[in-house]
Design an enzyme around this catalytic site. Structure first.
Site, PDB file in Angstrom:
ATOM      1  CB  CYS A  36      -0.989  -0.001   1.157  1.00 18.03           C
ATOM      2  SG  CYS A  36      -0.267  -0.152   2.789  1.00 18.03           S
ATOM      3  CG  ASP A 237      -7.968   3.062   1.278  1.00 17.55           C
ATOM      4  OD1 ASP A 237      -6.887   2.454   1.185  1.00 17.55           O
ATOM      5  OD2 ASP A 237      -8.825   2.803   2.150  1.00 17.55           O
ATOM      6  CG  HIS A 239      -5.598  -0.474   2.067  1.00 17.47           C
ATOM      7  ND1 HIS A 239      -5.224   0.826   2.306  1.00 17.47           N
ATOM      8  CD2 HIS A 239      -4.642  -1.257   2.607  1.00 17.47           C
ATOM      9  CE1 HIS A 239      -4.086   0.833   2.975  1.00 17.47           C
ATOM     10  NE2 HIS A 239      -3.707  -0.416   3.167  1.00 17.47           N
TER      11      HIS A 239
END
Length: 348
Positions: A36, A237, A239
């Site tokens: 990430c 993000d 993720h």
């Protein structure tokens, strides 16, 4: 609010991917659970390249055919392949990280990613002429040295942003000076948690016209911060695991590289370890950027007039800036929390 929506959707979004070619020296065909911070770094670098080649005012929704070619070229540079045509791919970044003891599956902190970005641009400029007129400066000990930054920029000449856009569209390098510059400042804004004294400072930094965002997140959960609203940070993000896209196809789909749903995170939950990014197109931009830093009196980093090799930062100042820990990276195993308790962004 419509302007914000268009700006946010135009940001290039990189997330976890699966089923890409195996990473060298490993059995990994996905970066889910560990990549990430590298993806956040890719997003910040992509934003700098968008500003460099397309300009800060570019919007995907109103992109001309010529600008769309440039847009697609930038996304292609980050494709998940181990190839010279994808200089900022996860494969290439992991390979560069090996020189500092990192490997596929390891956790990468925001400071190490800053240096990986710098090295990746230095390496690829030899193979990709289009990238020879942009460089990266990574601050040391929370200090940006003005003389060093201006030296990297080169001398002013007749080149301008229109020349740069023409260069990309024609795939010829005709404008090498001055260089655009990405300034990355790794910082630690507190001990175990973000010190509230920095809340206003982070807001001011994200409001700076030259800021391209902050890579950090919450503990062991990297995010790319691009703005703020009241006491919340707006972020992209990484993720979200998606299938790898074959960017070798002339008309590969771009939809998965843009996020339609902003999210936000409370300032109090921001991890103190982060890297702040800025982009300047010309020496004049650099001068304005550095002057704005001094005027705002940000306590998170300082600007020194001379060169790093001729300057010694007082240790007391280093301590007050939270730089005496050498930006220790997160410890422990690569597996991180994947809980979804952060808030959805609400349009007002």
């Amino acid at each position: 609010m419509e302007g914000f929506k268009q700006d946010f959707v135009s940001r290039i979004w990189f997330t976890y991917r699966r089923e890409f070619p195996t990473l060298a020296g490993s059995a990994y065909t996905t970066d889910c659970g560990w990549g990430c911070m590298l993806r956040s770094g890719q997003m910040m670098l992509a934003q700098a390249l968008v500003c460099h080649f397309l300009g800060r005012a570019w919007r995907w929704q109103n992109s001309s055919p010529r600008n769309e070619l440039i847009h697609r070229t930038i996304v292609r540079w980050f494709g998940d392949l181990s190839s010279k045509s994808t200089p900022f791919s996860l494969h290439r970044l992991v390979g560069i990280g090996e020189s500092s003891g990192k490997k596929a599956g390891d956790w990468y902190g925001p400071a190490s990613v800053a240096h990986i970005i710098k090295q990746s641009l230095e390496v690829c400029a030899k193979d990709e002429p289009l990238l020879s007129d942009i460089c990266v400066y990574v601050a040391q000990d929370c200090t940006v040295y003005k003389k060093d930054v201006l030296s990297l920029c080169g001398q002013e000449d007749d080149c301008d942003s229109n020349n740069v856009r023409s260069t990309v569209a024609s795939s010829r390098s005709t404008c090498l000076r001055p260089k655009g510059i990405i300034v990355l400042v790794p910082v630690r804004l507190g001990g175990e948690i973000l010190n509230p004294i920095y809340f206003k400072c982070v807001q001011a930094i994200l409001s700076n016209e030259h800021c391209i965002g902050i890579i950090g997140g919450r503990p062991r959960h990297s995010l790319y911060f691009v703005g703020w609203q009241e006491d919340k940070l707006i972020h992209l993000d990484p993720h979200y695991c998606q299938e790898a896209v074959d960017v070798r196809s002339p008309n590969f789909p771009l939809q998965s590289f843009h996020c339609m749903s902003p999210r936000k995170l409370s300032f109090s939950r921001m991890d103190p370890s982060c890297t702040i990014g800025f982009y300047c197109r010309t020496r004049a931009d650099v001068s304005r950027f550095l002057a704005s830093c001094n005027e705002a009196d940000y306590p998170v980093f300082v600007v020194a007039e001379n060169s790093e090799q001729h300057h010694v930062l007082p240790y007391g100042l280093v301590q007050s800036l939270g730089c005496d820990q050498s930006f220790a990276e997160y410890a422990g195993e690569a597996q991180q929390s994947e809980d979804e308790d952060y808030e959805e962004f609400v349009f007002l």
